[in-house]
Design an enzyme around this catalytic site. Sequence first.
Site, PDB file in Angstrom:
ATOM      1  N   TRP A   1       0.808  -1.220   0.000  1.00  0.00           N
ATOM      2  CA  TRP A   1       0.000   0.000   0.000  1.00  0.00           C
ATOM      3  C   TRP A   1       0.838   1.266   0.000  1.00  0.00           C
ATOM      4  O   TRP A   1       0.325   2.351  -0.269  1.00  0.00           O
ATOM      5  CB  TRP A   1      -0.917   0.028   1.231  1.00  0.00           C
ATOM      6  CG  TRP A   1      -0.220  -0.274   2.527  1.00  0.00           C
ATOM      7  CD1 TRP A   1      -0.193  -1.476   3.191  1.00  0.00           C
ATOM      8  CD2 TRP A   1       0.581   0.621   3.321  1.00  0.00           C
ATOM      9  NE1 TRP A   1       0.578  -1.378   4.326  1.00  0.00           N
ATOM     10  CE2 TRP A   1       1.051  -0.104   4.434  1.00  0.00           C
ATOM     11  CE3 TRP A   1       0.934   1.970   3.189  1.00  0.00           C
ATOM     12  CZ2 TRP A   1       1.871   0.461   5.413  1.00  0.00           C
ATOM     13  CZ3 TRP A   1       1.741   2.548   4.152  1.00  0.00           C
ATOM     14  CH2 TRP A   1       2.198   1.791   5.252  1.00  0.00           C
ATOM     15  N   ASN A   2       2.133   1.184   0.333  1.00  0.00           N
ATOM     16  CA  ASN A   2       2.869   2.433   0.589  1.00  0.00           C
ATOM     17  C   ASN A   2       3.256   3.200  -0.675  1.00  0.00           C
ATOM     18  O   ASN A   2       3.393   4.418  -0.644  1.00  0.00           O
ATOM     19  CB  ASN A   2       4.094   2.173   1.471  1.00  0.00           C
ATOM     20  CG  ASN A   2       5.021   1.109   0.909  1.00  0.00           C
ATOM     21  OD1 ASN A   2       4.649   0.315   0.050  1.00  0.00           O
ATOM     22  ND2 ASN A   2       6.238   1.081   1.418  1.00  0.00           N
TER      23      ASN A   2
ATOM     24  N   ARG B   1       6.249  -0.905 -11.566  1.00  0.00           N
ATOM     25  CA  ARG B   1       7.563  -1.562 -11.484  1.00  0.00           C
ATOM     26  C   ARG B   1       7.469  -3.048 -11.783  1.00  0.00           C
ATOM     27  O   ARG B   1       8.436  -3.666 -12.226  1.00  0.00           O
ATOM     28  CB  ARG B   1       8.181  -1.323 -10.098  1.00  0.00           C
ATOM     29  CG  ARG B   1       9.665  -1.638 -10.047  1.00  0.00           C
ATOM     30  CD  ARG B   1      10.349  -0.998  -8.864  1.00  0.00           C
ATOM     31  NE  ARG B   1      10.115  -1.712  -7.627  1.00  0.00           N
ATOM     32  CZ  ARG B   1      10.618  -1.341  -6.450  1.00  0.00           C
ATOM     33  NH1 ARG B   1      11.339  -0.237  -6.372  1.00  0.00           N
ATOM     34  NH2 ARG B   1      10.377  -2.034  -5.362  1.00  0.00           N
TER      35      ARG B   1
ATOM     36  N   PRO C   1      -3.459  -5.851  -5.857  1.00  0.00           N
ATOM     37  CA  PRO C   1      -2.944  -4.723  -5.058  1.00  0.00           C
ATOM     38  C   PRO C   1      -3.327  -4.865  -3.594  1.00  0.00           C
ATOM     39  O   PRO C   1      -4.138  -5.720  -3.218  1.00  0.00           O
ATOM     40  CB  PRO C   1      -3.644  -3.520  -5.692  1.00  0.00           C
ATOM     41  CG  PRO C   1      -4.949  -4.071  -6.191  1.00  0.00           C
ATOM     42  CD  PRO C   1      -4.658  -5.490  -6.628  1.00  0.00           C
ATOM     43  N   ALA C   2      -2.754  -4.016  -2.758  1.00  0.00           N
ATOM     44  CA  ALA C   2      -3.056  -4.043  -1.323  1.00  0.00           C
ATOM     45  C   ALA C   2      -4.510  -3.669  -1.065  1.00  0.00           C
ATOM     46  O   ALA C   2      -5.093  -2.844  -1.770  1.00  0.00           O
ATOM     47  CB  ALA C   2      -2.131  -3.081  -0.579  1.00  0.00           C
TER      48      ALA C   2
ATOM     49  N   GLY D   1       6.457  -6.644  -0.082  1.00  0.00           N
ATOM     50  CA  GLY D   1       5.738  -6.597   1.186  1.00  0.00           C
ATOM     51  C   GLY D   1       6.649  -7.031   2.323  1.00  0.00           C
ATOM     52  O   GLY D   1       7.880  -6.989   2.212  1.00  0.00           O
TER      53      GLY D   1
ATOM     54  N   GLU E   1      10.712  -8.364  -2.919  1.00  0.00           N
ATOM     55  CA  GLU E   1      11.301  -7.192  -2.271  1.00  0.00           C
ATOM     56  C   GLU E   1      10.632  -7.089  -0.927  1.00  0.00           C
ATOM     57  O   GLU E   1       9.447  -6.766  -0.828  1.00  0.00           O
ATOM     58  CB  GLU E   1      11.073  -5.947  -3.135  1.00  0.00           C
ATOM     59  CG  GLU E   1      11.940  -4.778  -2.722  1.00  0.00           C
ATOM     60  CD  GLU E   1      11.238  -3.876  -1.738  1.00  0.00           C
ATOM     61  OE1 GLU E   1      11.606  -3.936  -0.534  1.00  0.00           O
ATOM     62  OE2 GLU E   1      10.347  -3.141  -2.146  1.00  0.00           O
ATOM     63  N   LEU E   2      11.395  -7.417   0.124  1.00  0.00           N
ATOM     64  CA  LEU E   2      10.818  -7.590   1.452  1.00  0.00           C
ATOM     65  C   LEU E   2      11.245  -6.450   2.383  1.00  0.00           C
ATOM     66  O   LEU E   2      11.511  -5.348   1.956  1.00  0.00           O
ATOM     67  CB  LEU E   2      11.208  -8.968   1.986  1.00  0.00           C
ATOM     68  CG  LEU E   2      10.850 -10.138   1.052  1.00  0.00           C
ATOM     69  CD1 LEU E   2      11.370 -11.467   1.607  1.00  0.00           C
ATOM     70  CD2 LEU E   2       9.347 -10.213   0.807  1.00  0.00           C
TER      71      LEU E   2
ATOM     72  N   ARG F   1      10.706  10.348   3.502  1.00  0.00           N
ATOM     73  CA  ARG F   1       9.971   9.986   2.285  1.00  0.00           C
ATOM     74  C   ARG F   1       8.800   9.090   2.666  1.00  0.00           C
ATOM     75  O   ARG F   1       8.955   8.101   3.380  1.00  0.00           O
ATOM     76  CB  ARG F   1      10.903   9.260   1.318  1.00  0.00           C
ATOM     77  CG  ARG F   1      10.266   8.967  -0.033  1.00  0.00           C
ATOM     78  CD  ARG F   1      11.192   8.156  -0.907  1.00  0.00           C
ATOM     79  NE  ARG F   1      10.614   7.930  -2.230  1.00  0.00           N
ATOM     80  CZ  ARG F   1      10.982   6.956  -3.044  1.00  0.00           C
ATOM     81  NH1 ARG F   1      11.932   6.109  -2.673  1.00  0.00           N
ATOM     82  NH2 ARG F   1      10.415   6.812  -4.220  1.00  0.00           N
TER      83      ARG F   1
ATOM     84  N   CYS G   1      10.306   0.785   2.779  1.00  0.00           N
ATOM     85  CA  CYS G   1      11.291  -0.241   3.131  1.00  0.00           C
ATOM     86  C   CYS G   1      12.705   0.314   3.046  1.00  0.00           C
ATOM     87  O   CYS G   1      13.627  -0.230   3.647  1.00  0.00           O
ATOM     88  CB  CYS G   1      11.127  -1.454   2.227  1.00  0.00           C
ATOM     89  SG  CYS G   1      11.193  -1.049   0.467  1.00  0.00           S
TER      90      CYS G   1
ATOM     91  N   GLU H   1      11.248  -2.802  11.492  1.00  0.00           N
ATOM     92  CA  GLU H   1      10.955  -1.625  10.682  1.00  0.00           C
ATOM     93  C   GLU H   1      10.013  -0.707  11.454  1.00  0.00           C
ATOM     94  O   GLU H   1       8.934  -1.129  11.872  1.00  0.00           O
ATOM     95  CB  GLU H   1      10.297  -2.029   9.364  1.00  0.00           C
ATOM     96  CG  GLU H   1      11.251  -2.536   8.319  1.00  0.00           C
ATOM     97  CD  GLU H   1      10.579  -2.700   6.975  1.00  0.00           C
ATOM     98  OE1 GLU H   1      10.884  -1.927   6.053  1.00  0.00           O
ATOM     99  OE2 GLU H   1       9.737  -3.604   6.832  1.00  0.00           O
TER     100      GLU H   1
ATOM    101  N   GLU I   1      14.438  -5.521  -9.218  1.00  0.00           N
ATOM    102  CA  GLU I   1      13.446  -4.833 -10.040  1.00  0.00           C
ATOM    103  C   GLU I   1      14.062  -3.561 -10.588  1.00  0.00           C
ATOM    104  O   GLU I   1      14.852  -2.900  -9.921  1.00  0.00           O
ATOM    105  CB  GLU I   1      12.190  -4.504  -9.222  1.00  0.00           C
ATOM    106  CG  GLU I   1      11.433  -5.746  -8.768  1.00  0.00           C
ATOM    107  CD  GLU I   1      10.145  -5.420  -8.041  1.00  0.00           C
ATOM    108  OE1 GLU I   1       9.105  -5.995  -8.395  1.00  0.00           O
ATOM    109  OE2 GLU I   1      10.188  -4.585  -7.114  1.00  0.00           O
TER     110      GLU I   1
END
Length: 487
Positions: free
Chosen positions: A160-161, A169, A185-186, A238, A260-261, A288, A294, A391, A468
């Site tokens: 979602w971010n 992407r 999507p989220a 995610g 991509e975690l 940002r 992430c 995080e 990516e």
Amino acid sequence: MTATVVPSTMDSVPKKLLVAGAWTDASDGRTMPVENPATGEVLCEVADATPEDGARALDASVAAQRDWAATAPRARSEILRRAYDLIIERVDELATIMTLEMGKPLAEARGEVTYAAEFFRWFSEEAVRVDGGFSATPDGKNHVMVLRQPVGPSLLITPWNFPLAMGTRKIGPAVAAGCTMVFKPAQQTPLSALALAAILTEAGLPNGVLNVITTSRAGEVVEPLLRGGNVRKLSFTGSTAVGKILLAQAADGVVRTSMELGGNAPFIVFSDADLDAAVAGAMVAKMRNMGEACTAANRLYVHSSVVEEFGARLAAKMAELRVAPGTEDGAQVGPLIDSAGLSKVEQLVADAVGRGARVLTGGAAPDGPGHFYPPTVLADVDSGSEMLRTEIFGPVAPIITFDDEDEVLRTANDTDWGLVGYVFTRDLARALRVSENLEVGMVGLNTGLVSNPAAPFGGVKQSGLGREGGRVGIEEFLEYKYVATPR
């Protein structure tokens, strides 16, 4: 929850599933609300897909794969280029949709829209550059012919971010390579994805190439797709926890994966750093997307000789930021995505302060409505603080003091994650040495921004698999085929 509000911007956005080129309701008729995190108001309702809807979407992808793979690379390229142009024409509209459903300020949302569009422009150029090879074997008796072919139907799952950029992407290289897609999507931010799908349809993407399933039942919908044998590629962005679950599910069908975690980015400021650049870099790397990234600087290691000055200057900059709903003029920090995200930040700050951290600015959420948290700087953060091991995903900058290069490298690398690290120093030898020894997939050297469509984005350790963007981004959606022929 307050009464439903439907801004005029929402009127043109599809609210249904996209399956085989048709906008359809969920098979059981269910819908799910999309909320504005700045107010808690419901923007609209969108279709809430069932596992049966997911299966229909995958069937459509499988049915379209052969013809789409045979489509000329130039034709695929031109579809992406038309979609790029349409996105650029609609920057303000798409930014408003994103701000309403996700919360980021309009200025930042506009930046994401243009960033998202660049993935389509980049991969429109890569579509016509896929090549193979032809050579003689060393003994001279045979030819080696190498073909590059699309991996096949792909499942794309985005967070979602960055609701538009994460879509482009993944969709960009899949389209360029000749793969059909099921795009999930989220739950919190389906509108940007649905608007993007409508743009691709308008740009001429054939029916069934892109299928979009919005759902609140992600686990129920995704698992049978991964285990069923027809998905040949999974691309997921995610959390590491969810990524591990998806990897286990993908194992049944030996599904090719790229992930991509999570991240836990160190931001290292050495004694010889340009402090103006370091503070400016910290503002970018930390703030940002309200810190909900992430790539966000999660642990700020500052040399003891400059830590007081750096902390004071960073706190002053953070305190100047205007916290407000993203649609307001001058807003610089919007709300966090939901109440759970806000609660997590509050708990992490309370834990750090309880262990002796000093609050230089911020530190307490305002009264509602909305999920707002002020830009916060903490000094003297204890090494046992929970926020250094997870995080933060919020606008909180914890500062840790260090004295020795080897010490800070050991500490920075002492984590399961390895997405990105930031290094600020004027010593060239040190810059190269530390960049090489940080256990990360990307380094921001005297800069707080690493993301670029022309660069390979991704991490090591539990921060992910594959890359990516860049020239390697399309490789994730291509297979090698070797053909042996006699001379």
